[in-house]
Design an enzyme around this catalytic site. Structure first.
Site, PDB file in Angstrom:
ATOM      1  N   HIS A 103      46.280   4.051 -17.932  1.00 50.37           N
ATOM      2  CA  HIS A 103      45.161   3.523 -18.720  1.00 50.37           C
ATOM      3  C   HIS A 103      44.142   2.760 -17.884  1.00 50.37           C
ATOM      4  O   HIS A 103      43.210   2.186 -18.413  1.00 50.37           O
ATOM      5  CB  HIS A 103      45.677   2.607 -19.832  1.00 50.37           C
ATOM      6  CG  HIS A 103      46.678   3.262 -20.733  1.00 50.37           C
ATOM      7  ND1 HIS A 103      48.036   3.176 -20.507  1.00 50.37           N
ATOM      8  CD2 HIS A 103      46.531   4.054 -21.831  1.00 50.37           C
ATOM      9  CE1 HIS A 103      48.684   3.862 -21.447  1.00 50.37           C
ATOM     10  NE2 HIS A 103      47.796   4.411 -22.254  1.00 50.37           N
ATOM     11  N   HIS A 207      84.381   7.117  15.811  1.00 51.30           N
ATOM     12  CA  HIS A 207      83.898   8.483  15.593  1.00 51.30           C
ATOM     13  C   HIS A 207      83.010   8.986  16.725  1.00 51.30           C
ATOM     14  O   HIS A 207      82.753  10.177  16.829  1.00 51.30           O
ATOM     15  CB  HIS A 207      83.131   8.567  14.263  1.00 51.30           C
ATOM     16  CG  HIS A 207      81.680   8.180  14.367  1.00 51.30           C
ATOM     17  ND1 HIS A 207      81.263   6.912  14.684  1.00 51.30           N
ATOM     18  CD2 HIS A 207      80.532   8.897  14.213  1.00 51.30           C
ATOM     19  CE1 HIS A 207      79.948   6.865  14.704  1.00 51.30           C
ATOM     20  NE2 HIS A 207      79.467   8.053  14.432  1.00 51.30           N
ATOM     21  N   HIS A 212      80.371  13.148  17.689  1.00 51.06           N
ATOM     22  CA  HIS A 212      79.195  13.438  18.521  1.00 51.06           C
ATOM     23  C   HIS A 212      79.565  14.087  19.852  1.00 51.06           C
ATOM     24  O   HIS A 212      78.799  14.029  20.820  1.00 51.06           O
ATOM     25  CB  HIS A 212      78.407  12.152  18.769  1.00 51.06           C
ATOM     26  CG  HIS A 212      77.955  11.473  17.509  1.00 51.06           C
ATOM     27  ND1 HIS A 212      77.165  12.102  16.576  1.00 51.06           N
ATOM     28  CD2 HIS A 212      78.197  10.235  17.014  1.00 51.06           C
ATOM     29  CE1 HIS A 212      76.930  11.266  15.562  1.00 51.06           C
ATOM     30  NE2 HIS A 212      77.557  10.134  15.808  1.00 51.06           N
TER      31      HIS A 212
END
Lengths: 455, 175
Positions: A103, A207, A212
């Site tokens: 509006h 990890h 990786h």
């Protein structure tokens, strides 16, 4: 209300798999964690000029962060106070106003409702415009250029929230001219729970060698020996794991800050040039942290890799999806050429097409998706690695583990997760401020790292 | 720009289209090294800028290669990515995912230099992984090709991915 004690076993480092899946856990997180924690919004270098703005989220709430005419920074909810439409759809820019497309209500850069179309004709000038400003984020503050917001007025000040983590971060955030984020963030999606990458970045040294493996092998250099866990360095001397009062934590590998960059020569040179300043301002210990590689997390959903120059936020999108935003983290005193070179290498490893990033995404998605199974979800997850080695260190703040490859910061993340999920208010949390280590590990717990006296 | 350039003739345009079809087949059959060695110029700049949603009135300059990007690769960078895939230790590619490139809207133009061609094309990359993980990525490419005998080499490639938030977990594949 979720019974958190059924989900987290602090004594044994165990979490229910439901924490990655259940809607009711997520709903409580949005209310109790995202509604009460300091959340990273942007860095001041992203909105340097008056009128500059940046749009983001706090939990699932859309937020505008804007530089004011007086240079201060405000943040408010990006939703029109008339019928709720989003008022700003740009990622960033410079403007005098945010104009709602529904509006035409127009809000100033300060969030005030400045203009309402046909105000006299249809509201007969009776609309209380002051009461219809965009709701402000309750607290906004700045830690060395990093802007955070918090919706809870009772939350401790930002400096106290970051606590001992800021002591460590000061080794690079308060040296070399300070840190900054450069460029527009990359954005991508992962169909995983927001805590999977949060816990991974905060404490998963384990990890690195396996997930990786391929990238490490190709990058070569000092970390290539880790590829496939082929050749492990002496575990008692490789680095440290640290967790702090409000769940922030990190793992550090000494001296290898640069090791994931393929061509780190200029970066190493910058570090060597600035190291004397760090030691002079911050002492020997933080000099040691300065040249290390950090995998780090700021509770709840902000993570960074200092050394690999990657800064991320994991915006939750329901319990099973996140939006990943990634910037490049550099120090202001680096030359433009070095910043450009670092940005290229950081994006090449942990950007949207990153050589390491793409290894992680798959794991994070299936760590979440397997819990769709009813029997799976009744199971638990283990983060007990190196538990006996958690404790105090005579010279370093927070709780330290025995080694870089351990899960101390995982446990610390879920320790605070559990605490804030259970607490009815910040007043409850404050009751543990002096005793959190005693209550968690006992009065005499000494870090395995300190016990071996490797300092 | 393109309007003022001289459109390539039928035979040359056909050769370029076949070049792109062969490139797509190399990608789809994971013959990445063959692609690199036979279709990519040693001086390539392979670039995928980061999109940002800005207001139309925003006066900041358009993104340039100086801004870096999701891909900002030279030949050595591409070779590095391919070598990583060849290690046999990329667990997310075991079992291998499936990928299909559809290339269309190829427009080939001469440049001031006889050896160089400006080429526009669109792509649709379909990826299917694990049991039912699938993504569709659509975008365009602007290439500078060098004529080499009957064939070509890619000297510059700018990839425009038509999305702000990348609706995929990564973009570790060539477009």
């Amino acid at each position: 209300m979720v019974n958190v004690d059924n989900l987290i076993d602090l004594e044994n480092g165990i979490q229910s798999k439901k924490v990655f899946w259940d809607q009711e856990v997520y709903d409580q997180e949005i209310e109790r964690i995202f509604g009460r924690s300091w959340l990273f919004l942007t860095h001041e270098s992203q909105i340097p000029e008056p009128g500059d703005f940046f749009t983001t989220y706090m939990g699932e709430d859309p937020i505008i962060v804007a530089r004011q005419m007086d240079g201060s920074i405000k943040a408010f909810i990006n939703s029109c106070t008339h019928r709720g439409n989003q008022v700003c759809h740009a990622d960033s820019g410079n403007t005098r106003s945010f104009n709602c497309s529904y509006h035409g209500w127009s809000f100033g850069i300060d969030g005030e409702l400045a203009m309402v179309p046909l105000e006299a004709e249809v509201y007969f000038n009776k609309l209380d415009k002051a009461a219809h400003r965009l709701p402000e984020v309750t607290q906004v503050d700045n830690y060395r250029g990093f802007i955070f917001g918090c919706f809870d007025a009772e939350a401790p000040p930002l400096q106290e929230w970051l606590g001992d983590m800021a002591w460590y971060m000061d080794s690079w955030a308060d040296t070399g001219g300070g840190a900054e984020l450069i460029g527009t963030p990359m954005k991508t999606i992962l169909k995983c729970n927001w805590k999977v990458p949060s816990e991974n970045f905060i404490g998963d040294g384990y990890h690195v060698g396996w997930t990786h493996s391929a990238a490490l092998q190709m990058i070569g250099g000092p970390l290539s020996a880790l590829s496939g866990n082929g050749e492990l360095p002496p575990m008692d001397d490789v680095g440290a794991q640290i967790t702090t009062r409000h769940g922030h934590g990190f793992g550090v590998i000494w001296e290898l800050g640069h090791a994931i960059h393929r061509d780190p020569g200029d970066y190493i040179q910058f570090q060597q040039q600035t190291l004397p300043e760090v030691i002079e301002k911050k002492g020997e210990w933080r000099g040691k942290f300065y040249t290390g590689h950090w995998n780090s997390g700021l509770f709840p959903n902000c993570s960074f890799l200092y050394g690999t120059n990657t800064f991320k936020i994991w915006h939750p999108k329901g319990p099973h999806e996140i939006e990943v935003w990634t910037w490049t983290l550099v120090q202001k005193n680096m030359s433009p050429e070095l910043k450009r070179e670092i940005k290229k290498q950081a994006i090449q490893t942990f950007g949207t097409a990153g050589t390491l990033e793409s290894d992680d995404g798959e794991n994070m998605e299936t760590c979440t998706r397997t819990n769709r199974g009813f029997q799976t979800r009744r199971g638990t997850m283990n983060s007990s690695m190196g538990m006996d080695g958690d404790g105090r260190h005579p010279e370093l703040p927070g709780v330290l583990g025995a080694s870089f490859i351990g899960e101390t910061s995982y446990r610390g993340f879920y320790r605070f997760w559990s605490e804030i999920m259970k607490a009815d208010s910040w007043a409850d949390i404050h009751k543990n401020d002096e005793t959190w280590i005693d209550n968690w590990l006992g009065k005499d717990a000494v870090s395995g790292m300190a016990a071996r006296n490797i300092a | 720009m393109a309007d003022q350039e001289e459109l390539a003739g039928l035979e040359l345009a056909y050769q370029v289209e076949q070049f792109y079809n062969r490139e797509a087949r190399f990608m789809n059959q994971r013959q990445h090294r063959q692609w690199l060695e036979t279709m990519v110029h040693q001086d390539i700049h392979y670039w995928l800028p980061i999109n940002e949603n800005r207001f139309a009135k925003d006066r900041r300059p358009e993104v340039t290669p100086e801004d870096g990007g999701i891909y900002d690769d030279n030949y050595g960078d591409l070779e590095f990515r391919i070598s990583r895939l060849e290690t046999g230790q990329v667990w997310m590619e075991d079992p291998p995912s499936r990928i299909r490139h559809l290339i269309s809207n190829v427009e080939v133009y001469h440049t001031d230099d006889d050896k160089l061609l400006n080429v526009y094309s669109n792509f649709h990359v379909y990826r299917n992984r694990r049991q039912r993980d699938e993504t569709n990525l659509i975008g365009g490419r602007v290439d500078l090709l060098v004529r080499e005998g009957d064939s070509f080499k890619i000297l510059k490639r700018r990839i425009n991915l038509d999305m702000r938030v990348v609706l995929d977990k990564n973009l570790y594949f060539f477009m």
